[in-house]
Design a protein around this motif. Structure first.
Motif, PDB file in Angstrom:
ATOM      1  N   SER A  42      63.692 -47.409  42.327  1.00 11.46           N
ATOM      2  CA  SER A  42      63.374 -45.892  41.055  1.00 11.46           C
ATOM      3  C   SER A  42      62.538 -44.646  42.728  1.00 11.46           C
ATOM      4  O   SER A  42      62.024 -45.361  43.676  1.00 11.46           O
ATOM      5  N   GLY A  43      62.226 -43.698  42.454  1.00 19.52           N
ATOM      6  CA  GLY A  43      61.859 -42.757  43.657  1.00 19.52           C
ATOM      7  C   GLY A  43      63.070 -42.573  44.275  1.00 19.52           C
ATOM      8  O   GLY A  43      63.966 -42.472  44.500  1.00 19.52           O
ATOM      9  N   GLU A  44      62.275 -42.078  45.203  1.00 15.04           N
ATOM     10  CA  GLU A  44      63.253 -41.327  46.799  1.00 15.04           C
ATOM     11  C   GLU A  44      62.456 -41.171  48.057  1.00 15.04           C
ATOM     12  O   GLU A  44      60.961 -41.403  47.756  1.00 15.04           O
ATOM     13  N   ALA A  45      63.120 -41.451  49.042  1.00 19.49           N
ATOM     14  CA  ALA A  45      63.058 -41.243  50.372  1.00 19.49           C
ATOM     15  C   ALA A  45      63.298 -40.840  51.058  1.00 19.49           C
ATOM     16  O   ALA A  45      64.643 -41.319  51.035  1.00 19.49           O
ATOM     17  N   ARG A  46      63.189 -39.545  52.075  1.00 23.00           N
ATOM     18  CA  ARG A  46      63.744 -39.177  52.836  1.00 23.00           C
ATOM     19  C   ARG A  46      63.305 -39.518  54.586  1.00 23.00           C
ATOM     20  O   ARG A  46      62.212 -39.613  54.891  1.00 23.00           O
ATOM     21  N   VAL A  47      63.918 -40.327  54.769  1.00 25.76           N
ATOM     22  CA  VAL A  47      63.510 -40.797  56.662  1.00 25.76           C
ATOM     23  C   VAL A  47      64.283 -40.018  57.736  1.00 25.76           C
ATOM     24  O   VAL A  47      66.237 -39.954  58.237  1.00 25.76           O
ATOM     25  N   ALA A  48      63.846 -39.317  58.620  1.00 19.72           N
ATOM     26  CA  ALA A  48      64.605 -38.949  59.167  1.00 19.72           C
ATOM     27  C   ALA A  48      65.970 -37.897  58.960  1.00 19.72           C
ATOM     28  O   ALA A  48      67.079 -37.243  59.848  1.00 19.72           O
ATOM     29  N   GLY A  49      65.288 -37.371  57.338  1.00 13.47           N
ATOM     30  CA  GLY A  49      65.916 -35.753  57.080  1.00 13.47           C
ATOM     31  C   GLY A  49      66.964 -36.634  56.559  1.00 13.47           C
ATOM     32  O   GLY A  49      68.304 -35.769  55.697  1.00 13.47           O
ATOM     33  N   PHE A  50      67.089 -37.390  56.033  1.00 11.18           N
ATOM     34  CA  PHE A  50      68.343 -37.836  55.283  1.00 11.18           C
ATOM     35  C   PHE A  50      67.454 -39.094  54.087  1.00 11.18           C
ATOM     36  O   PHE A  50      66.221 -39.589  54.273  1.00 11.18           O
ATOM     37  N   ASP A  51      68.691 -39.205  52.995  1.00 11.22           N
ATOM     38  CA  ASP A  51      67.678 -39.970  51.792  1.00 11.22           C
ATOM     39  C   ASP A  51      68.399 -41.865  51.918  1.00 11.22           C
ATOM     40  O   ASP A  51      69.369 -42.015  51.988  1.00 11.22           O
ATOM     41  N   VAL A  52      67.302 -41.781  51.871  1.00  8.70           N
ATOM     42  CA  VAL A  52      67.852 -43.525  52.323  1.00  8.70           C
ATOM     43  C   VAL A  52      68.562 -44.466  51.293  1.00  8.70           C
ATOM     44  O   VAL A  52      69.492 -44.892  51.669  1.00  8.70           O
ATOM     45  N   ARG A  53      68.608 -44.271  50.057  1.00 12.86           N
ATOM     46  CA  ARG A  53      69.327 -43.833  48.644  1.00 12.86           C
ATOM     47  C   ARG A  53      70.894 -43.590  49.155  1.00 12.86           C
ATOM     48  O   ARG A  53      71.931 -44.702  48.866  1.00 12.86           O
ATOM     49  N   ALA A  54      71.431 -42.488  49.625  1.00 10.77           N
ATOM     50  CA  ALA A  54      72.389 -42.045  49.277  1.00 10.77           C
ATOM     51  C   ALA A  54      72.995 -41.786  50.399  1.00 10.77           C
ATOM     52  O   ALA A  54      74.205 -41.389  50.061  1.00 10.77           O
ATOM     53  N   ASN A  55      72.194 -42.442  52.134  1.00 10.87           N
ATOM     54  CA  ASN A  55      72.386 -41.772  52.828  1.00 10.87           C
ATOM     55  C   ASN A  55      72.302 -42.470  53.705  1.00 10.87           C
ATOM     56  O   ASN A  55      71.777 -42.501  55.070  1.00 10.87           O
ATOM     57  N   PRO A  56      72.039 -44.109  53.502  1.00 12.37           N
ATOM     58  CA  PRO A  56      71.263 -45.294  54.462  1.00 12.37           C
ATOM     59  C   PRO A  56      72.162 -45.301  55.278  1.00 12.37           C
ATOM     60  O   PRO A  56      71.811 -45.463  56.811  1.00 12.37           O
ATOM     61  N   ASP A  57      73.642 -45.147  56.254  1.00 10.88           N
ATOM     62  CA  ASP A  57      73.400 -45.288  57.393  1.00 10.88           C
ATOM     63  C   ASP A  57      73.447 -44.538  58.210  1.00 10.88           C
ATOM     64  O   ASP A  57      73.184 -44.680  59.283  1.00 10.88           O
ATOM     65  N   ALA A  58      73.090 -43.036  58.104  1.00 12.30           N
ATOM     66  CA  ALA A  58      73.071 -42.403  58.463  1.00 12.30           C
ATOM     67  C   ALA A  58      71.570 -42.198  59.240  1.00 12.30           C
ATOM     68  O   ALA A  58      70.857 -41.944  59.937  1.00 12.30           O
ATOM     69  N   VAL A  59      70.697 -42.792  57.755  1.00 11.79           N
ATOM     70  CA  VAL A  59      69.470 -43.823  58.627  1.00 11.79           C
ATOM     71  C   VAL A  59      69.509 -44.524  59.806  1.00 11.79           C
ATOM     72  O   VAL A  59      68.506 -44.592  60.271  1.00 11.79           O
ATOM     73  N   ARG A  60      70.041 -45.049  59.337  1.00 10.33           N
ATOM     74  CA  ARG A  60      70.254 -46.275  59.823  1.00 10.33           C
ATOM     75  C   ARG A  60      70.369 -45.992  61.462  1.00 10.33           C
ATOM     76  O   ARG A  60      70.160 -46.391  62.576  1.00 10.33           O
ATOM     77  N   GLY A  61      71.390 -45.079  61.920  1.00 12.11           N
ATOM     78  CA  GLY A  61      71.603 -44.417  63.574  1.00 12.11           C
ATOM     79  C   GLY A  61      70.865 -43.752  63.712  1.00 12.11           C
ATOM     80  O   GLY A  61      70.303 -43.218  64.817  1.00 12.11           O
ATOM     81  N   ARG A  62      69.826 -43.498  62.846  1.00 14.80           N
ATOM     82  CA  ARG A  62      68.405 -42.207  63.389  1.00 14.80           C
ATOM     83  C   ARG A  62      67.575 -43.017  64.263  1.00 14.80           C
ATOM     84  O   ARG A  62      66.033 -42.883  64.582  1.00 14.80           O
ATOM     85  N   ILE A  63      66.983 -44.586  62.795  1.00 18.64           N
ATOM     86  CA  ILE A  63      66.043 -45.243  63.714  1.00 18.64           C
ATOM     87  C   ILE A  63      65.656 -46.715  64.342  1.00 18.64           C
ATOM     88  O   ILE A  63      66.865 -47.044  64.032  1.00 18.64           O
ATOM     89  N   GLY A  64      64.951 -46.631  65.069  1.00 20.68           N
ATOM     90  CA  GLY A  64      65.042 -48.447  65.374  1.00 20.68           C
ATOM     91  C   GLY A  64      63.541 -48.653  64.053  1.00 20.68           C
ATOM     92  O   GLY A  64      62.221 -48.709  63.941  1.00 20.68           O
ATOM     93  N   TYR A  65      64.218 -49.991  64.525  1.00 21.69           N
ATOM     94  CA  TYR A  65      63.573 -51.275  63.549  1.00 21.69           C
ATOM     95  C   TYR A  65      63.508 -52.436  64.321  1.00 21.69           C
ATOM     96  O   TYR A  65      64.473 -53.076  64.884  1.00 21.69           O
ATOM     97  N   ILE A  66      61.948 -52.935  64.519  1.00 22.27           N
ATOM     98  CA  ILE A  66      61.405 -53.779  64.979  1.00 22.27           C
ATOM     99  C   ILE A  66      60.499 -55.456  63.774  1.00 22.27           C
ATOM    100  O   ILE A  66      59.939 -54.151  63.375  1.00 22.27           O
ATOM    101  N   GLY A  67      61.663 -55.884  63.168  1.00 21.19           N
ATOM    102  CA  GLY A  67      60.715 -56.770  62.672  1.00 21.19           C
ATOM    103  C   GLY A  67      59.485 -58.075  62.882  1.00 21.19           C
ATOM    104  O   GLY A  67      59.219 -58.186  63.534  1.00 21.19           O
ATOM    105  N   GLN A  68      58.432 -58.716  61.880  1.00 21.85           N
ATOM    106  CA  GLN A  68      58.463 -59.880  62.315  1.00 21.85           C
ATOM    107  C   GLN A  68      58.736 -61.123  63.235  1.00 21.85           C
ATOM    108  O   GLN A  68      58.189 -61.612  64.836  1.00 21.85           O
TER     109      GLN A  68
END
Length: 301
Positions: A42-68
């Protein structure tokens, strides 16, 4: 049971923000939702200008993620792994190679370019993880416990590179860490989560200012002396949280260094001999203890 609930946060472009909390507080869950690795219920979040639920591919293309955990293939050569990651993000072969060489130089991995990932040290592998997260020049970098398991020298080296990213490229950095000194010195803002809710937010100095008073620690030769000193500590104007544990007395008081002469004179008058005396300013771990009743250092250990 809800892992995260009522989380409301904003991160400004170019900020370095530390997202802190005890084990199980919801840090990694929140990070995984913001990076599209875990769907929110539930809820909503925008990352790098894009909705993480509606447009996850656009989010992934604009962020870097370094896990544990280390993300590189152990059987690949270092440079080849970087080039392959760049190609996955859509870079042309020549551009991926050029970018890989830039990162290898910047992160002091150029001499390891043809080595297999499995042969790298822990610090070198972690710097490679950073390079993999940056190969496509993301505007926003997520770091989940980036320096866990590294020796102090490797930790300091890694943080020199991470903070340099913001200085050189304006990269926004959002991180979790159990090393409070990292959050204190590198982050411009700290957000504290516990039981899935945000419970505090501010600069490190703002949060530490909420802890009432300096910590005064007095060491005695025996527990009996510490027990006798409790009444003297409680008599100090403004003193609180006065406790004796073993042969040690602790208390909190504003401007602890100014209170020391009065405390020492009172102990001398009562013929209570002390062996050591220390005043420490509030730390981020003190903030955690006051907010959650738990010490983040103890949980990390």
């Amino acid at each position: 049971m809800k892992a995260v609930q009522g989380v409301d946060l904003d991160v400004v472009q170019g900020e370095i923000v530390a997202f802190l909390g005890p084990n199980g507080a919801g840090k990694s869950t929140t990070l995984r939702m913001l990076t599209t690795l875990l769907p929110a219920t539930s809820g909503e979040a925008r990352v790098a200008g894009f909705d993480v639920r509606a447009n996850p591919d656009a989010v992934r293309g604009r962020i870097g993620y370094i896990g544990q955990k280390h993300g590189a293939s152990e059987g690949q050569q270092v440079r080849d792994e970087l080039v392959a990651q760049g190609r996955i993000y859509g870079l042309a072969a020549a551009d991926a190679g050029k970018r890989a060489d830039e990162l290898l130089e910047q992160l002091e991995l150029a001499e390891q370019a043809k080595r297999y990932v499995a042969t790298l040290s822990g610090g070198q592998k972690r710097r490679l993880d950073v390079a993999l997260g940056l190969i496509h020049r993301p505007d926003l970098l997520f770091l989940d416990e980036p320096s866990t398991g590294l020796d102090p020298h490797s930790r300091a080296n890694l943080w020199t590179h991470i903070t340099g990213l913001r200085e050189q490229y304006g990269t926004t950095i959002f991180l979790t860490t159990h090393y409070l000194d990292e959050a204190d010195t590198a982050a411009e803002r700290v957000i504290v989560i516990d039981h899935g809710r945000i419970i505090a937010e501010g600069t490190p100095d703002q949060l530490k200012a909420k802890v009432s008073g300096d910590l005064v620690t007095v060491e005695f030769g025996e527990p009996e002396a510490a027990a006798r000193a409790v009444a003297i500590g409680e008599a100090l104007p403004g003193a609180h949280e006065v406790n004796a544990e073993g042969s040690r007395l602790t208390l909190r008081i504003e401007h602890g260094d100014e209170a020391l002469p009065t405390l020492v004179r009172a102990l001398d008058t009562a013929e209570i001999r002390l062996r050591g005396l220390n005043v420490s300013r509030p730390s981020l771990d003190d903030v955690f203890l006051s907010l959650t009743g738990r010490s983040l250092r103890e949980e990390s250990a």
